[in-house]
Design an enzyme around this catalytic site. Structure first.
Site, mmCIF file in Angstrom:
data_model
loop_
_atom_site.group_PDB
_atom_site.id
_atom_site.type_symbol
_atom_site.label_atom_id
_atom_site.label_comp_id
_atom_site.label_asym_id
_atom_site.label_seq_id
_atom_site.Cartn_x
_atom_site.Cartn_y
_atom_site.Cartn_z
ATOM 1 N N HIS A 1 0.793 5.299 0.982
ATOM 2 C CA HIS A 1 0.088 6.333 1.755
ATOM 3 C C HIS A 1 0.137 7.654 0.999
ATOM 4 C CE1 HIS A 1 0.208 4.134 5.758
ATOM 5 N NE2 HIS A 1 1.177 3.505 5.127
ATOM 6 N N HIS B 1 0.850 -1.202 0.000
ATOM 7 C CA HIS B 1 0.000 0.000 0.000
ATOM 8 C C HIS B 1 0.875 1.237 0.000
ATOM 9 C CE1 HIS B 1 0.603 -1.266 4.180
ATOM 10 N NE2 HIS B 1 0.585 0.022 4.501
#
Ligand code: AMP
Length: 143
Positions: A107, A105
């Site tokens: 951010h 992931h």
């Protein structure tokens, strides 16, 4: 167990399968973006690939390219939605690198001059606040 194996029971895999809720802001064939539930600032958003990958190192390059394109698209919308002066974008790998959820992931954090980031995983955000912020980002993506 191989410590670098992908665990399909990780929380982001569950979000991808629709088994747990998330405030989704963007989705295409290869990526999904949604609000971070423990934001380090207003508008903290995550972009993930749909293909399983634990982190940057085991991701397929085509999947990484799709994530990068979505990060740019979502980052533009986040910057507009929060009238940000700038953006902080980061990505952690393995516990030593600060990673706590083992599905790749990225951010995205809108930043304002002189406003520091809050602590990583500092506390849960109010669900209604996240819903409103997600709506703002979706509107900016549509605009
Ligand atoms: P890290 O692996 O250190 O990059 O951090 C994982 C991030 O995922 C943290 O910022 C958490 O606040 C966030 N997070 C954890 N669980 C959820 C969830 N169910 N929905 C959205 N964000 C989450």
């Amino acid at each position: 167990m191989n410590e670098t194996a992908y665990d399909p029971q990780n929380i982001f895999a569950k979000i991808l399968r629709g088994e747990i809720p998330a405030h989704r802001v963007y989705e295409d064939a290869h990526t999904l973006a949604f609000m971070d539930v423990m934001p380090q600032g207003e508008g903290h958003t995550l972009v993930i690939p749909k293909a399983p990958a634990r982190g940057l190192l085991d991701a397929d390059p085509a999947s990484l390219a799709a994530v990068t394109a979505s990060v740019q698209r979502v980052a533009r919308a986040v910057k507009a939605a929060f009238s940000a002066d700038g953006l902080t974008i980061f990505q952690y790998n393995e516990p030593a690198g600060g990673q706590t959820v083992f599905h790749l992931h990225v951010h995205i954090l809108p930043r304002h001059e002189g406003v520091p980031l809050k602590r990583h995983e500092g506390g849960m955000a109010d669900d209604a606040v996240l819903a409103e912020q997600a709506g703002r980002i979706r509107a900016a993506l549509d605009g």
